[in-house]
Design a protein around this motif. Structure first.
Motif, PDB file in Angstrom:
ATOM      1  N   LYS A  62       0.832  -1.196   0.000  1.00 29.52           N
ATOM      2  CA  LYS A  62       0.000   0.000   0.000  1.00 29.52           C
ATOM      3  C   LYS A  62       0.872   1.254   0.000  1.00 29.52           C
ATOM      4  O   LYS A  62       1.900   1.310   0.657  1.00 29.52           O
ATOM      5  CB  LYS A  62      -0.899   0.023   1.236  1.00 29.52           C
ATOM      6  N   VAL A  63       0.412   2.249  -0.733  1.00 32.64           N
ATOM      7  CA  VAL A  63       1.100   3.543  -0.797  1.00 32.64           C
ATOM      8  C   VAL A  63       0.063   4.626  -0.536  1.00 32.64           C
ATOM      9  O   VAL A  63      -1.015   4.631  -1.132  1.00 32.64           O
ATOM     10  CB  VAL A  63       1.766   3.753  -2.177  1.00 32.64           C
ATOM     11  N   LYS A  64       0.402   5.542   0.364  1.00 34.93           N
ATOM     12  CA  LYS A  64      -0.501   6.638   0.720  1.00 34.93           C
ATOM     13  C   LYS A  64      -0.060   7.936   0.064  1.00 34.93           C
ATOM     14  O   LYS A  64       1.124   8.206  -0.067  1.00 34.93           O
ATOM     15  CB  LYS A  64      -0.521   6.845   2.232  1.00 34.93           C
ATOM     16  N   VAL A  65      -1.056   8.723  -0.302  1.00 35.94           N
ATOM     17  CA  VAL A  65      -0.830  10.078  -0.787  1.00 35.94           C
ATOM     18  C   VAL A  65      -1.557  10.999   0.188  1.00 35.94           C
ATOM     19  O   VAL A  65      -2.758  10.865   0.398  1.00 35.94           O
ATOM     20  CB  VAL A  65      -1.377  10.280  -2.210  1.00 35.94           C
ATOM     21  N   HIS A  66      -0.799  11.896   0.816  1.00 38.13           N
ATOM     22  CA  HIS A  66      -1.393  12.842   1.762  1.00 38.13           C
ATOM     23  C   HIS A  66      -1.281  14.242   1.171  1.00 38.13           C
ATOM     24  O   HIS A  66      -0.183  14.755   0.955  1.00 38.13           O
ATOM     25  CB  HIS A  66      -0.667  12.786   3.112  1.00 38.13           C
ATOM     26  N   LEU A  67      -2.434  14.846   0.899  1.00 36.87           N
ATOM     27  CA  LEU A  67      -2.494  16.200   0.350  1.00 36.87           C
ATOM     28  C   LEU A  67      -2.725  17.166   1.505  1.00 36.87           C
ATOM     29  O   LEU A  67      -3.766  17.127   2.153  1.00 36.87           O
ATOM     30  CB  LEU A  67      -3.638  16.307  -0.660  1.00 36.87           C
ATOM     31  N   ASP A  68      -1.757  18.008   1.789  1.00 39.15           N
ATOM     32  CA  ASP A  68      -1.863  18.980   2.873  1.00 39.15           C
ATOM     33  C   ASP A  68      -2.094  20.357   2.252  1.00 39.15           C
ATOM     34  O   ASP A  68      -1.160  21.081   1.924  1.00 39.15           O
ATOM     35  CB  ASP A  68      -0.588  18.966   3.717  1.00 39.15           C
ATOM     36  N   PHE A  69      -3.377  20.701   2.106  1.00 39.52           N
ATOM     37  CA  PHE A  69      -3.741  21.935   1.417  1.00 39.52           C
ATOM     38  C   PHE A  69      -3.335  23.173   2.200  1.00 39.52           C
ATOM     39  O   PHE A  69      -2.999  24.197   1.612  1.00 39.52           O
ATOM     40  CB  PHE A  69      -5.248  21.976   1.165  1.00 39.52           C
ATOM     41  N   ASP A  70      -3.364  23.105   3.518  1.00 40.77           N
ATOM     42  CA  ASP A  70      -3.062  24.275   4.338  1.00 40.77           C
ATOM     43  C   ASP A  70      -1.571  24.617   4.355  1.00 40.77           C
ATOM     44  O   ASP A  70      -1.193  25.774   4.470  1.00 40.77           O
ATOM     45  CB  ASP A  70      -3.532  24.049   5.773  1.00 40.77           C
ATOM     46  N   ARG A  71      -0.723  23.609   4.259  1.00 41.96           N
ATOM     47  CA  ARG A  71       0.732  23.838   4.284  1.00 41.96           C
ATOM     48  C   ARG A  71       1.339  23.862   2.884  1.00 41.96           C
ATOM     49  O   ARG A  71       2.556  23.878   2.735  1.00 41.96           O
ATOM     50  CB  ARG A  71       1.409  22.760   5.125  1.00 41.96           C
ATOM     51  N   PHE A  72       0.507  23.788   1.866  1.00 40.65           N
ATOM     52  CA  PHE A  72       0.932  23.863   0.473  1.00 40.65           C
ATOM     53  C   PHE A  72       1.963  22.780   0.136  1.00 40.65           C
ATOM     54  O   PHE A  72       3.022  23.064  -0.431  1.00 40.65           O
ATOM     55  CB  PHE A  72       1.489  25.245   0.136  1.00 40.65           C
ATOM     56  N   LYS A  73       1.642  21.537   0.471  1.00 41.74           N
ATOM     57  CA  LYS A  73       2.528  20.431   0.125  1.00 41.74           C
ATOM     58  C   LYS A  73       1.733  19.141   0.053  1.00 41.74           C
ATOM     59  O   LYS A  73       0.583  19.070   0.501  1.00 41.74           O
ATOM     60  CB  LYS A  73       3.665  20.288   1.137  1.00 41.74           C
ATOM     61  N   TYR A  74       2.334  18.134  -0.561  1.00 36.41           N
ATOM     62  CA  TYR A  74       1.765  16.789  -0.553  1.00 36.41           C
ATOM     63  C   TYR A  74       2.906  15.793  -0.462  1.00 36.41           C
ATOM     64  O   TYR A  74       4.042  16.101  -0.813  1.00 36.41           O
ATOM     65  CB  TYR A  74       0.860  16.524  -1.766  1.00 36.41           C
ATOM     66  N   ALA A  75       2.575  14.602   0.050  1.00 32.54           N
ATOM     67  CA  ALA A  75       3.600  13.578   0.269  1.00 32.54           C
ATOM     68  C   ALA A  75       3.081  12.234  -0.201  1.00 32.54           C
ATOM     69  O   ALA A  75       1.897  11.925  -0.067  1.00 32.54           O
ATOM     70  CB  ALA A  75       3.976  13.509   1.739  1.00 32.54           C
ATOM     71  N   ILE A  76       3.993  11.450  -0.755  1.00 33.96           N
ATOM     72  CA  ILE A  76       3.717  10.064  -1.135  1.00 33.96           C
ATOM     73  C   ILE A  76       4.575   9.210  -0.226  1.00 33.96           C
ATOM     74  O   ILE A  76       5.789   9.387  -0.171  1.00 33.96           O
ATOM     75  CB  ILE A  76       4.040   9.821  -2.616  1.00 33.96           C
ATOM     76  N   MET A  77       3.917   8.300   0.499  1.00 37.73           N
ATOM     77  CA  MET A  77       4.648   7.533   1.505  1.00 37.73           C
ATOM     78  C   MET A  77       4.125   6.104   1.589  1.00 37.73           C
ATOM     79  O   MET A  77       3.021   5.816   1.147  1.00 37.73           O
ATOM     80  CB  MET A  77       4.509   8.219   2.864  1.00 37.73           C
ATOM     81  N   PRO A  78       4.932   5.215   2.157  1.00 42.59           N
ATOM     82  CA  PRO A  78       4.457   3.860   2.380  1.00 42.59           C
ATOM     83  C   PRO A  78       3.338   3.866   3.422  1.00 42.59           C
ATOM     84  O   PRO A  78       3.207   4.819   4.195  1.00 42.59           O
ATOM     85  CB  PRO A  78       5.673   3.103   2.895  1.00 42.59           C
ATOM     86  N   ALA A  79       2.546   2.817   3.441  1.00 40.88           N
ATOM     87  CA  ALA A  79       1.440   2.724   4.400  1.00 40.88           C
ATOM     88  C   ALA A  79       1.967   2.686   5.825  1.00 40.88           C
ATOM     89  O   ALA A  79       1.291   3.137   6.755  1.00 40.88           O
ATOM     90  CB  ALA A  79       0.585   1.505   4.107  1.00 40.88           C
ATOM     91  N   ASP A  80       3.182   2.171   6.015  1.00 42.83           N
ATOM     92  CA  ASP A  80       3.814   2.171   7.329  1.00 42.83           C
ATOM     93  C   ASP A  80       4.209   3.604   7.673  1.00 42.83           C
ATOM     94  O   ASP A  80       5.072   4.189   7.019  1.00 42.83           O
ATOM     95  CB  ASP A  80       5.039   1.256   7.312  1.00 42.83           C
ATOM     96  N   GLU A  81       3.570   4.175   8.676  1.00 43.47           N
ATOM     97  CA  GLU A  81       3.786   5.582   9.035  1.00 43.47           C
ATOM     98  C   GLU A  81       5.223   5.878   9.466  1.00 43.47           C
ATOM     99  O   GLU A  81       5.677   7.004   9.397  1.00 43.47           O
ATOM    100  CB  GLU A  81       2.833   5.994  10.158  1.00 43.47           C
ATOM    101  N   LYS A  82       5.953   4.880   9.936  1.00 44.76           N
ATOM    102  CA  LYS A  82       7.302   5.108  10.456  1.00 44.76           C
ATOM    103  C   LYS A  82       8.356   5.210   9.353  1.00 44.76           C
ATOM    104  O   LYS A  82       9.446   5.695   9.575  1.00 44.76           O
ATOM    105  CB  LYS A  82       7.670   3.995  11.431  1.00 44.76           C
TER     106      LYS A  82
END
Length: 145
Positions: A62-82
């Motif tokens: 699994k791969v997560k995409v987190h869109l942070d609209f307030d901080r003007f950035k987005y991240a693509i990360m593994p499902a493992d949060e660490k």
């Protein structure tokens, strides 16, 4: 004496005409530059979402995409949060991403299917775009409004 050359008046006239031409040429550059920045961001976001899908397929995870609209950035990360993110991008503060039907968290399953489908709206001073992620196939469509 027979001197050949330009008078001061002729030289100043040519300089004035060339200055006016340069001013008209360079006055049109800032709007063109802003449009290119926006177009580049939209195509980069589309490519990064496809990258997240391909990463999920390639690593069978699994791969997560987190869109942070307030901080003007987005991240693509593994499902493992660490684990460290694969990719973090920031974007211009003039670009406003509005949540429509697609939430800020998008997860691609190991077979490349997104956990949700939906739309986000990208508003800028010069244009507005609608990015759609289709549930099932994971295809992405970008439309200029």
């Amino acid at each position: 004496m027979d001197h050949k050359g330009f008078t001061l008046l002729e030289s100043l006239t040519v300089l004035m005409i060339s200055s006016i031409m340069m001013i008209t040429l360079f006055s049109g550059l800032p709007p063109i530059y802003e449009k290119r920045v926006v177009q580049h961001f939209v195509s980069q976001l589309e490519e990064d979402l496809l990258y997240a899908q391909q990463t999920a397929l390639a690593q069978n995870a699994k791969v997560k995409v987190h869109l942070d609209f307030d901080r003007f950035k987005y991240a693509i990360m593994p499902a493992d949060e660490k684990a460290d993110p694969y990719l973090v991008r920031t974007f211009d503060h003039k670009i406003a991403i509005k949540e429509s039907t697609l939430r800020q968290h998008l997860t691609y399953s190991p077979n490349g299917v997104p956990n949700q489908g939906g739309k986000i709206v990208i508003d800028t001073p010069c244009a507005s775009f609608q990015l759609t992620v289709y549930l099932g196939s994971g295809k992405i469509n970008v439309q200029k409004k």
